[in-house]
Design a protein around this motif. Structure first.
Motif, PDB file in Angstrom:
ATOM      1  N   GLY A 121       0.815  -1.215   0.000  1.00 57.42           N
ATOM      2  CA  GLY A 121       0.000   0.000   0.000  1.00 57.42           C
ATOM      3  C   GLY A 121       0.843   1.256   0.000  1.00 57.42           C
ATOM      4  O   GLY A 121       0.539   2.227  -0.715  1.00 57.42           O
ATOM      5  N   PHE A 122       1.912   1.263   0.796  1.00 57.92           N
ATOM      6  CA  PHE A 122       2.810   2.420   0.820  1.00 57.92           C
ATOM      7  C   PHE A 122       3.466   2.628  -0.551  1.00 57.92           C
ATOM      8  O   PHE A 122       3.640   3.767  -1.002  1.00 57.92           O
ATOM      9  CB  PHE A 122       3.898   2.232   1.881  1.00 57.92           C
ATOM     10  CG  PHE A 122       3.407   2.323   3.294  1.00 57.92           C
ATOM     11  CD1 PHE A 122       2.549   3.338   3.683  1.00 57.92           C
ATOM     12  CD2 PHE A 122       3.801   1.398   4.249  1.00 57.92           C
ATOM     13  CE1 PHE A 122       2.107   3.444   4.986  1.00 57.92           C
ATOM     14  CE2 PHE A 122       3.361   1.484   5.547  1.00 57.92           C
ATOM     15  CZ  PHE A 122       2.503   2.506   5.924  1.00 57.92           C
ATOM     16  N   ILE A 123       3.844   1.531  -1.194  1.00 51.26           N
ATOM     17  CA  ILE A 123       4.483   1.632  -2.512  1.00 51.26           C
ATOM     18  C   ILE A 123       3.516   2.231  -3.526  1.00 51.26           C
ATOM     19  O   ILE A 123       3.891   3.097  -4.337  1.00 51.26           O
ATOM     20  CB  ILE A 123       4.984   0.251  -2.973  1.00 51.26           C
ATOM     21  CG1 ILE A 123       6.141  -0.220  -2.070  1.00 51.26           C
ATOM     22  CG2 ILE A 123       5.430   0.290  -4.425  1.00 51.26           C
ATOM     23  CD1 ILE A 123       6.606  -1.645  -2.355  1.00 51.26           C
ATOM     24  N   LEU A 124       2.246   1.801  -3.495  1.00 48.73           N
ATOM     25  CA  LEU A 124       1.256   2.336  -4.429  1.00 48.73           C
ATOM     26  C   LEU A 124       1.010   3.823  -4.187  1.00 48.73           C
ATOM     27  O   LEU A 124       0.870   4.605  -5.142  1.00 48.73           O
ATOM     28  CB  LEU A 124      -0.053   1.556  -4.315  1.00 48.73           C
ATOM     29  CG  LEU A 124      -1.168   1.935  -5.302  1.00 48.73           C
ATOM     30  CD1 LEU A 124      -0.680   1.836  -6.745  1.00 48.73           C
ATOM     31  CD2 LEU A 124      -2.391   1.055  -5.091  1.00 48.73           C
ATOM     32  N   LEU A 125       0.981   4.247  -2.934  1.00 45.09           N
ATOM     33  CA  LEU A 125       0.853   5.678  -2.628  1.00 45.09           C
ATOM     34  C   LEU A 125       2.030   6.462  -3.198  1.00 45.09           C
ATOM     35  O   LEU A 125       1.870   7.553  -3.746  1.00 45.09           O
ATOM     36  CB  LEU A 125       0.781   5.887  -1.113  1.00 45.09           C
ATOM     37  CG  LEU A 125      -0.578   5.759  -0.428  1.00 45.09           C
ATOM     38  CD1 LEU A 125      -0.416   5.893   1.081  1.00 45.09           C
ATOM     39  CD2 LEU A 125      -1.558   6.805  -0.947  1.00 45.09           C
ATOM     40  N   SER A 126       3.229   5.907  -3.041  1.00 41.14           N
ATOM     41  CA  SER A 126       4.428   6.572  -3.542  1.00 41.14           C
ATOM     42  C   SER A 126       4.382   6.706  -5.064  1.00 41.14           C
ATOM     43  O   SER A 126       4.748   7.753  -5.622  1.00 41.14           O
ATOM     44  CB  SER A 126       5.675   5.798  -3.109  1.00 41.14           C
ATOM     45  OG  SER A 126       6.855   6.418  -3.581  1.00 41.14           O
ATOM     46  N   VAL A 127       3.915   5.656  -5.739  1.00 42.92           N
ATOM     47  CA  VAL A 127       3.825   5.690  -7.202  1.00 42.92           C
ATOM     48  C   VAL A 127       2.824   6.765  -7.648  1.00 42.92           C
ATOM     49  O   VAL A 127       3.089   7.537  -8.582  1.00 42.92           O
ATOM     50  CB  VAL A 127       3.413   4.304  -7.744  1.00 42.92           C
ATOM     51  CG1 VAL A 127       3.067   4.383  -9.228  1.00 42.92           C
ATOM     52  CG2 VAL A 127       4.528   3.291  -7.513  1.00 42.92           C
ATOM     53  N   GLN A 128       1.672   6.841  -6.979  1.00 41.90           N
ATOM     54  CA  GLN A 128       0.682   7.850  -7.353  1.00 41.90           C
ATOM     55  C   GLN A 128       1.217   9.266  -7.132  1.00 41.90           C
ATOM     56  O   GLN A 128       1.012  10.158  -7.958  1.00 41.90           O
ATOM     57  CB  GLN A 128      -0.607   7.662  -6.562  1.00 41.90           C
ATOM     58  CG  GLN A 128      -1.673   8.675  -6.979  1.00 41.90           C
ATOM     59  CD  GLN A 128      -2.914   8.597  -6.142  1.00 41.90           C
ATOM     60  OE1 GLN A 128      -2.844   8.496  -4.935  1.00 41.90           O
ATOM     61  NE2 GLN A 128      -4.077   8.662  -6.798  1.00 41.90           N
TER      62      GLN A 128
END
Length: 599
Positions: A121-128
């Motif tokens: 989830g943290f990785i997806l937030l960072s990508v967005q």
């Protein structure tokens, strides 16, 4: 093999299962050794995960409103509700984590699975946050002359998906971190257990402090994409800490669905509702434990109607577990019903916490954030003030206050968990009083004198609430853990986190309700107290006064229910904890020399 030897063999097999249930198993499923597994050494690895996980989630949660408002262009009230709903969902999902742990996976495996989900989830937030095509066009939300395009469609869906992954992972981790760490100590060791809960709060405070200073600073100055990426890396460090202690953990084996025994009690009690409860509780159905050191579980006179589930039907040698339950099953249901009022009294407390993570951050954004002419403090970092104090206060509390209070009260924890909760609830009211007074002065200074107050004016509300949380949060976890049986420790610990969930959800309801009521009562605020994106036009001070009033009334409500819980009918029996294989084997050997019970 004669009948007597068969009886002793059956007893010893049961002893081995009791040892596994009481002392746990290692990661390979073998019975634990007291000299190798558990204890402070094993708990330290869990405390490492506690600090790192809190560091990662706090850095996101405490600055999320800034990201959603400035980058995703959600209106202020909608952004505040999104944050409170996100944090509320994190804590609500703790029930799922507690259930899976107690019923099927065990604490250790549950943490491994959901730790990976949280990192994703943290990785997806960072990508967005890094890719412009996943965010709406840049726009200044504070400029009232322009209309900023709010994120929608796949952009909003990406945000919600990332937050759901983080909420699922963090929610299922939280109760298991506490229960798994406490499981490293024997339940009879009340002093070590109490010290562990204080140490867990110290790790929590350290994680919050680093998140609100270093990680929030990274988010503010290096970009939210870098900040979210750092949260993912920090969470990965926490998982490494957890995995490093694999060989030293005492793991409590799951025992199947925890809801089935609870459902059986209600079904049996309803089925036998016309039965009359016996005056002597010793005649109620007890589990077949007649070994030395293992006494029947305590029986209380609260919720007597549930005792009907333990009444044996005359003329029937065997009955279905859906028609005849043990005193132990009934007692666990009584515990669940008894702690609900205590749990409910902490909801308002966590509604106050929600304001400190949403409106107080925006309050700080409207103030002078300069420390020097060149350095500005991020508004979200102001929440670090109580944790700076607490990293000194918590060790002092454990080192000086607890031994002194222990001598005066005779309680191993210094003061009882219920007294600790009450102290925190009392202090929480003054946090909102301070917030209301400061907001009134900030607003009047800006509107009447065009003066912007320093951000440090709102420090007292964070400091008072930090002290309040040290008492209430730790007291609540300790209280619930000590009330639970070994089969429900993670689930009951998860209930403490549900208080956070309901508190944050109540915050969203209050914001919407207050806006609706105040926008149509002729008060002169067309959009309501909290309906504008500009705090200088809103009446946040009046909202804080409302919360202070609710908190004050809630404190007296808590006094009533805590007295009801503490001074209810006393128990008639007590279960001793299984402490060693030798103790139970002694009991079995003595038992084998007695006449075999008639069947």
């Amino acid at each position: 093999m004669n009948e007597k030897d068969m009886y002793v063999l059956q007893k010893k097999k049961k002893i081995e299962q009791d040892i596994i249930n009481a002392l746990g198993v290692d990661f390979r499923g073998r019975p634990c050794r007291q000299d190798k597994h558990g204890g402070t050494r094993a708990a330290l690895f869990v405390l490492g995960l506690q600090a790192f996980e809190m560091m990662a989630i706090a850095a996101v949660g405490n600055n999320l409103i800034t990201y959603v408002f400035n980058e995703m262009h959600f209106p202020l009230s909608k952004a505040a509700n999104l944050v409170t709903n996100f944090i509320g969902t994190v804590f609500l999902l703790s029930l799922l984590g507690g259930f899976l742990s107690d019923s099927y996976l065990g604490s250790f495996r549950t943490m491994l699975v959901f730790g990976v989900i949280e990192i994703s989830g943290f990785i997806l937030l960072s990508v967005q946050a890094h890719l412009p095509q996943l965010r709406p066009p840049e726009c200044n939300m504070k400029n009232t002359t322009t209309h900023c395009l709010e994120a929608n469609g796949y952009k909003a869906a990406t945000l919600y998906a990332a937050l759901c992954l983080v909420a699922l992972g963090s929610g299922c981790l939280k109760p298991n971190i506490i229960s798994h760490g406490a499981d490293q100590f024997q339940r009879k060791d009340l002093r070590k257990l109490s010290s562990f809960f204080n140490a867990a709060y110290f790790a929590f405070s350290m994680g919050q402090l680093i998140a609100l200073t270093l990680l929030v600073w990274v988010q503010t100055h290096s970009g939210m994409d870098i900040g979210f990426g750092v949260s993912a890396a920090v969470m990965a460090a926490g998982m490494i800490s957890l995995a490093a202690g694999t060989n030293f953990y005492r793991n409590k084996p799951p025992r199947g669905s925890i809801f089935t025994p609870i459902a059986q009690v209600f079904v049996a009690a309803i089925t036998k509702r016309k039965q009359i409860c016996p005056s002597n509780p010793n005649t109620l159905h007890q589990p077949s434990t007649d070994l030395v050191g293992v006494k029947p579980l305590l029986h209380t006179n609260k919720f007597r109607f549930l005792d009907k589930a333990c009444i044996k039907t005359q003329g029937k040698a065997m009955e279905s577990p859906w028609r005849l339950c043990t005193v132990e099953q009934v007692h666990q249901v009584k515990i669940l019903l008894s702690v609900i009022p205590i749990f409910a009294c902490t909801i308002i407390f966590n509604t106050i916490l929600a304001q400190l993570q949403t409106f107080s951050v925006q309050q700080g954004s409207s103030m002078d954030t300069h420390i020097t002419t060149t350095f500005q403090i991020p508004p979200a970092s102001l929440q670090a003030i109580p944790y700076i104090i607490l990293i000194f206060v918590v060790p002092l509390y454990e080192t000086f206050f607890v031994p002194l209070a222990r001598k005066l009260s005779g309680n191993d924890s210094g003061i009882s968990p219920l007294q600790r909760i009450g102290t925190g609830l009392f202090l929480a009211t003054f946090s909102m009083v301070a917030a209301a007074l400061v907001e009134k002065k900030r607003r009047e200074s800006f509107l009447e004198q065009n003066v912007t107050l320093s951000i440090f004016w709102i420090a007292p509300q964070f400091l008072i609430f930090g002290l309040s949380e040290m008492f209430t949060a730790v007291g609540l976890v300790e209280f619930f853990y000590k009330q639970s049986s070994q089969s429900m420790q993670s689930f009951l610990t998860a209930m403490t986190y549900c208080s956070y969930s309901f508190g944050f959800y109540l915050s969203s309801v209050l914001v919407s309700a207050v806006n609706k009521v105040t926008s149509s009562n002729g008060s002169g605020t067309r959009e309501g107290w909290l309906g504008d994106n500009d705090l200088n036009k809103d009446r946040l001070d009046l909202f804080y006064w409302l919360l202070a009033s609710l908190s004050f009334v809630n404190f007296f409500n808590y006094l009533f229910w805590s007295r009801w819980y503490s001074f209810g009918p006393s128990a008639t029996h007590h279960r001793a904890e299984v402490n060693s294989l030798e103790d139970l084997e002694d009991g079995a050997n003595k038992d084998s020399n007695m006449e075999k019970p008639r069947i």
